[in-house]
Every structure is written in C-alpha cells, then in structure tokens.
Scaffold this motif. Sequence first.
Motif, PDB file in Angstrom:
ATOM      1  N   THR A  83      29.203  37.395  44.559  1.00  0.00           N
ATOM      2  CA  THR A  83      31.056  37.476  44.643  1.00  0.00           C
ATOM      3  C   THR A  83      31.103  36.901  43.503  1.00  0.00           C
ATOM      4  N   THR A  84      32.260  37.377  43.270  1.00  0.00           N
ATOM      5  CA  THR A  84      32.445  37.260  41.480  1.00  0.00           C
ATOM      6  C   THR A  84      33.810  37.134  41.676  1.00  0.00           C
ATOM      7  N   VAL A  85      34.540  35.999  40.735  1.00  0.00           N
ATOM      8  CA  VAL A  85      35.996  35.360  39.646  1.00  0.00           C
ATOM      9  C   VAL A  85      35.696  35.599  38.654  1.00  0.00           C
ATOM     10  N   TYR A  86      36.656  36.074  37.932  1.00  0.00           N
ATOM     11  CA  TYR A  86      36.955  36.334  36.962  1.00  0.00           C
ATOM     12  C   TYR A  86      37.890  36.335  35.835  1.00  0.00           C
ATOM     13  N   VAL A  87      38.017  35.725  35.280  1.00  0.00           N
ATOM     14  CA  VAL A  87      39.573  35.321  34.734  1.00  0.00           C
ATOM     15  C   VAL A  87      39.276  35.482  33.421  1.00  0.00           C
ATOM     16  N   THR A  88      40.349  36.639  33.385  1.00  0.00           N
ATOM     17  CA  THR A  88      41.188  37.787  31.695  1.00  0.00           C
ATOM     18  C   THR A  88      42.117  37.478  31.173  1.00  0.00           C
ATOM     19  N   HIS A  89      42.739  37.696  30.578  1.00  0.00           N
ATOM     20  CA  HIS A  89      44.506  38.021  30.143  1.00  0.00           C
ATOM     21  C   HIS A  89      43.911  39.567  29.894  1.00  0.00           C
ATOM     22  N   ASP A  90      42.880  40.005  29.730  1.00  0.00           N
ATOM     23  CA  ASP A  90      43.053  41.648  29.297  1.00  0.00           C
ATOM     24  C   ASP A  90      43.249  43.044  30.374  1.00  0.00           C
ATOM     25  N   GLN A  91      44.058  43.136  30.451  1.00  0.00           N
ATOM     26  CA  GLN A  91      44.630  43.383  31.824  1.00  0.00           C
ATOM     27  C   GLN A  91      43.487  45.323  32.185  1.00  0.00           C
ATOM     28  N   MET A  92      42.942  45.235  30.820  1.00  0.00           N
ATOM     29  CA  MET A  92      41.856  46.889  30.383  1.00  0.00           C
ATOM     30  C   MET A  92      40.241  46.356  31.966  1.00  0.00           C
ATOM     31  N   GLU A  93      40.051  45.454  31.497  1.00  0.00           N
ATOM     32  CA  GLU A  93      39.327  43.919  31.939  1.00  0.00           C
ATOM     33  C   GLU A  93      39.118  44.288  33.867  1.00  0.00           C
ATOM     34  N   ALA A  94      40.692  43.179  33.324  1.00  0.00           N
ATOM     35  CA  ALA A  94      40.683  43.597  35.361  1.00  0.00           C
ATOM     36  C   ALA A  94      40.781  45.010  35.724  1.00  0.00           C
ATOM     37  N   MET A  95      41.372  46.121  35.649  1.00  0.00           N
ATOM     38  CA  MET A  95      41.399  47.429  36.095  1.00  0.00           C
ATOM     39  C   MET A  95      39.856  47.880  36.264  1.00  0.00           C
ATOM     40  N   THR A  96      39.170  47.590  35.178  1.00  0.00           N
ATOM     41  CA  THR A  96      38.168  48.440  35.002  1.00  0.00           C
ATOM     42  C   THR A  96      37.431  47.720  35.993  1.00  0.00           C
ATOM     43  N   LEU A  97      37.156  46.457  35.957  1.00  0.00           N
ATOM     44  CA  LEU A  97      36.239  45.894  36.549  1.00  0.00           C
ATOM     45  C   LEU A  97      36.367  45.249  38.406  1.00  0.00           C
ATOM     46  N   ALA A  98      37.177  44.678  38.169  1.00  0.00           N
ATOM     47  CA  ALA A  98      38.432  44.237  39.870  1.00  0.00           C
ATOM     48  C   ALA A  98      37.459  45.203  40.812  1.00  0.00           C
ATOM     49  N   SER A  99      37.359  44.746  41.883  1.00  0.00           N
ATOM     50  CA  SER A  99      37.839  44.994  43.357  1.00  0.00           C
ATOM     51  C   SER A  99      38.956  45.460  43.786  1.00  0.00           C
ATOM     52  N   ARG A 100      39.583  43.934  43.654  1.00  0.00           N
ATOM     53  CA  ARG A 100      41.030  43.382  43.540  1.00  0.00           C
ATOM     54  C   ARG A 100      41.046  42.076  42.279  1.00  0.00           C
ATOM     55  N   VAL A 101      42.389  42.568  41.471  1.00  0.00           N
ATOM     56  CA  VAL A 101      42.713  41.727  40.646  1.00  0.00           C
ATOM     57  C   VAL A 101      44.669  40.330  41.685  1.00  0.00           C
ATOM     58  N   ALA A 102      43.984  39.461  40.546  1.00  0.00           N
ATOM     59  CA  ALA A 102      45.274  38.863  41.592  1.00  0.00           C
ATOM     60  C   ALA A 102      45.765  37.841  40.566  1.00  0.00           C
ATOM     61  N   VAL A 103      47.447  38.881  39.563  1.00  0.00           N
ATOM     62  CA  VAL A 103      47.789  38.203  39.003  1.00  0.00           C
ATOM     63  C   VAL A 103      48.873  37.101  39.025  1.00  0.00           C
ATOM     64  N   MET A 104      48.590  36.668  37.765  1.00  0.00           N
ATOM     65  CA  MET A 104      49.093  35.344  37.607  1.00  0.00           C
ATOM     66  C   MET A 104      49.964  34.935  36.979  1.00  0.00           C
ATOM     67  N   ARG A 105      51.502  33.902  37.369  1.00  0.00           N
ATOM     68  CA  ARG A 105      52.778  33.957  36.619  1.00  0.00           C
ATOM     69  C   ARG A 105      52.680  32.644  36.516  1.00  0.00           C
ATOM     70  N   GLU A 106      52.545  31.939  35.424  1.00  0.00           N
ATOM     71  CA  GLU A 106      53.315  30.090  35.678  1.00  0.00           C
ATOM     72  C   GLU A 106      53.047  29.423  37.497  1.00  0.00           C
ATOM     73  N   GLY A 107      51.650  29.594  37.354  1.00  0.00           N
ATOM     74  CA  GLY A 107      50.140  29.191  38.232  1.00  0.00           C
ATOM     75  C   GLY A 107      50.727  30.313  39.626  1.00  0.00           C
ATOM     76  N   ARG A 108      51.275  30.993  39.283  1.00  0.00           N
ATOM     77  CA  ARG A 108      51.688  31.500  41.169  1.00  0.00           C
ATOM     78  C   ARG A 108      50.874  32.831  40.735  1.00  0.00           C
ATOM     79  N   ILE A 109      49.901  33.012  42.033  1.00  0.00           N
ATOM     80  CA  ILE A 109      49.843  34.740  42.453  1.00  0.00           C
ATOM     81  C   ILE A 109      50.874  35.216  43.170  1.00  0.00           C
ATOM     82  N   VAL A 110      51.367  36.238  41.542  1.00  0.00           N
ATOM     83  CA  VAL A 110      52.717  37.315  42.021  1.00  0.00           C
ATOM     84  C   VAL A 110      51.914  38.587  42.781  1.00  0.00           C
TER      85      VAL A 110
END
Lengths: 271, 350
Positions: free
Chosen positions: B186-213
Amino acid sequence: MKKTLAYLGERALLTLISVVLLFPIAWMFLTAFKQPRDAYSLSLNFEPTLQNFVTVFSDPWNLGSMVMNSVIVATVTVLIAVPCAALAAYSFSRFRVKGRKFLFFLILSTQFIPAVVIVLPFFLMFRQLDMLDTRLALIIVNLAIVTPFVIWMIKGFIDAIPTDSEEAAMIDGASRLRVIKDIVMPMAAPGIMTSSIFCFILTWNEFLFALILSRRDAVTLPVGLVSFRTERGDLWELMSAAGVMITVPIFIMALFIQKHFTRGMTAGAVK
Amino acid sequence: MAEVRLVDIEKKYGNFLAVPKQSLTIHDGEFLVLLGPSGCGKTTTMRMIAGLEDITSGDIMIKGERINDKPPKDRDIAMVFQNYGLYPHMTVRQNIEYPLKLRGMDKASRKDRVMETAEKVELDALLERRPSELSGGQRQRVALARAIVRTPSIFLMDEPLSNLDAKLRVTMRAELKHLHHELGVTTVYVTHDQMEAMTLASRVAVMREGRIVQLDTPKKIYAEPADLFVAGFIGSPSMNLIDGAVKGGVFRTDGVEVPVDLGDRDGVVLGIRPEELEITQDTDAAIGGKLYALELTGESTLVTLRNGPTSVCARGHADFEADIDSPCHLVPKDGARFHLFDRASGERLR
C-alpha cells in the motif's frame, strides 16, 4: 600599478596587525627560555635555558599541582557541560513549547551579569558549604559560567541540521533518544567539538573566581601566575615559563581538532 | 491486509485550519496519490499518517487498528522524503542497514538483506560510499532502498522525485511503478505533478485548501473532472476553460459557438481538452480567432488562437505551420467531450 600599491598596502597592514598580535606571545616564549638577567632585554642574542621550567615545578612554586587542578577543573567542566548543553540545545532547537523563547533568553541573560558582581555571593555560598579552596567549587562555578554559552553555541549548530534525517530515523524505528545519539550528535559533531574547545579554553583561562575561591589546594594555573609577582619584583622569566605551560595545551588541542572546524557533517543528507 | 483509514481527521495550527475534517480510505495494495498545488495540505495529511504531526481530531486506522497515539516507529510504515533525509555520516550500506539494526536483526541476515535490496535498486556497487559522494538520483535510490529493506506494510512518499532532473524523473517514475507492482505494498504518494499522479496512481485524491475535491481513478478524473479546479489542474496542457453563456442549446462567446445539452444559462464555463480539437480550413468552424502562438513539443504542435478575451489551445500535427495573427479555426474531433461548469461555484453542470 594601482593594484600593486593596494596589494602592498594590504600586506603591510596585515603584517602590522600580526606583529602587534604576535609580539606578546613571541616575547613570552622567548623569555621563558631566558636567564633572569636577560629577561628585560629585547635582544635575541641570549643563552637559552630550560632552568625556568624546572624552577616553576619545584618549591615554592609547585606549578605541577596547579597544572593538575587546571586539567581536572577544565576537563570535568567540559565533560559535564557539553553533554548537558547538547541535550538542552536540542530541546530548544526542536521542541515548540510555551515560553521557549523566554527561557532561552533567561539562560542567555546569565551571561550579561558581570562576574565581579556575583563572585561575592558565590564566595559566601561556598564558605557556608565549607567548599572554599576545592576543585568541586571551581567546577560548579565554571559550569554556571560556560553552560549557557555552550547551549547557545550548540543550538546554532543543531538549528542548521535539516530535520528530514531525524524524521527518517524515527520512522525507521528509532526512539527520540536514539535519534539524538545516532543521527543528531554525529551530524552536530563539528559544532560540539568547537563548543567543547571554547568551553575548555574559557574554563582553563578563568581567573577571577579561581582567585577568590581558591587559596592553596585548588589554585589553578592563571591564579598561579600571580604568585610570580614577589617582593623581589616580577619574575618575568618564571611567569613566561608558566605562561607557556598554560598556552601550549590549548594550542596543541586547537591544532589537533582543527579539521573538525573546516568540514561540516551534514553534506549529502538532503538535496 | 494494510488498509489505511482516515476517519474525520482534522489538523489545526493554532487558529489556522490546515486540513478540514475529512475521511479517506486507502485500500490494501493501492497506490494512492495525493495531488494538489503547494500548501493544499497533502504533505500534512501524509505526515499525520506517518505520525510526524499530531492530528487535532479524528482517527487514523492502519490494518483496522487505531494508531493515533502510536509513535512513527510503531506504525510499520516507511517513508521517502522529498529531500531524501539520508544519514550523511553513514555509508550507503549503513543507511540501508539502519532500520534493520533498530529492529534487532542479526548481522548476517542484515548483510544479506542489504545486498538483496541494493541489487534491486542498482546500488550494489556503491555500498561503501557516503551520500555526499552520490548523485541526486543515486541518493534517491538509497532513500528508496532504506524504505523497502524492511518490507513495511505501507510506503509513504513525499514528492520523492521533485529534486531530480526531468529525464531522471521519468526513469525513476518507471522504477517506482515497477517496484509497486513487484512488492504490492500500500503506497501513499504526495506530488504536485499531475503527470506523476496520472502515471503512477491506482487512484488520485485531488486536494485544494486542505480538502479532497475529487477521489477517483486517473482515467475518471481526466475524463470527468468534478469541478473547475480539477479541470484546470489535470492535463498537460491544461483544459481550455472558456467563459460564456448557453442560449437555445448553444454555448456562445467571442469566436466560439458550440452546441451543448444544457438549458439557457449565464455564467457558464465550457471545458474542452486541447487534444480533442483539430485545426480546420472551414471558416464556419465552431471556434475561430487569430493565431496567437505555435509551440512545437516534438510529437505535436500546440496551437493557441485568440478572439477577444477568449484563448483556446489545440494540439495539432507536428508539421503544422502558419503565420502568427493569421485567421485560424478549430473544430472538436468526433466524440470530443464538452465539460460544462458553473462559473460562480465551479461545480460541474454536465
């Protein structure tokens, strides 16, 4: 041409400063090897002797016991002050507790008080405790003097260490104390070394408290120097020999651990 | 089973609310990416899971056990830091060995495990070097090796590739993906690079101002962004977001007329991805304006046209050429998807 003149001017100024700074030390070293009759002469043409060093270690001067007192007082002070100060510095650096800044200021403020103001209360206290003229009294006083200074110094070094390595160690399975021992202290080692030397030098050269609190058994080297001012006048050649005995250990120590000053231990920890 | 559950967790620094109350479940073996701009609370969320930050309220459950009060060392996690967090006074071998040593593993087993792990990340030839003698990529691999050497239940990775150059980042990204496939942790990965997120993730949690949007698969987030923020954040180049109004089933603004399935309404934002537009010679095309910029990216050319305040970007052929300020027309490709958002709230309308 202008560049050459500036260069020559700079060299001349540096030479002048060096001469002013080094002359007393050079004079002391030379005088330590002079006969009493040559002590006041500025001539380099004298017959060197080691007799002064023999004399200062024999009766009535007995410099040996003073060397022993200085070594014990300075070493024990460093051995107690530095580990305690390192832990205190780590706490001040890493823990965000209420009143932290005020407490740190309070510790530092002890350094603002002139020694001459507190020497009498110390004297009265140790007289009450029957500790006058003991090494323990000198160690306690020196700890009070140097510990705040060492806390302040080591905190500066710990502040500069990135917290990533510490946090990594905590996640790797280390307790806070283990983190301090395995990660923080080795990374802060150059700073701790530097602080230890300063601590040793401060204690080794401490004069006022040692003068007031010691009489015969706990006299340290700086106080011992005063005894060379006699009714026969100032015995410069003996005072210089004793001065060499005070200076050389510090000099050798500084040379020995100089490499620690030049290289930091944090290189490679983070980007 | 290493499922991580964040139940109503909240983080405050004094009066500042860094992470508002929210819940999140990270499934066993999943590669979940927390994605968002700087300061959106993604690293704080990860640090709370790691135990490096206290949570103000809520619960963190790992493998069904509440671990709020457990120190980091007892959470059975490993973390890779953005700045590597290596031990500079230790060699690569000692760095990798340290977690095993702390867990009391005997010397012989430690030696074997270190070698096995070092081989996995191609560090076996560098074991006696210190971190200061390594390149950025090698240092990052040491950090990775230190994390995987003791096979934890959960990996936490805080922007592990952000300090690497672009080429190395792509290589390391593939290595991380392969490593996750191989280990299944199980891996939790933090990034601001959407390319990394798209290529690596099983699921992506997009966050804004502390909230998962938005929390979904990369494919779904790309295809159906939940709001204007996600629409603008995901995709490179980002989605065209065009202000206008819908009247009589047509979205209209300067130089844009697109039929949409929405009732009459003002304050609408039309979203369309650059790769779903193509350049046409038809002067009656849906989108028209003057050519503003041409950017050759190698495999394609990004064509930006402008009409008044409206700016639209399309991905054209690599060999497309035209003069700046010349008239240019774009048409949605067959099957192109239009996204409609409410300007005021940012919410998705269709």
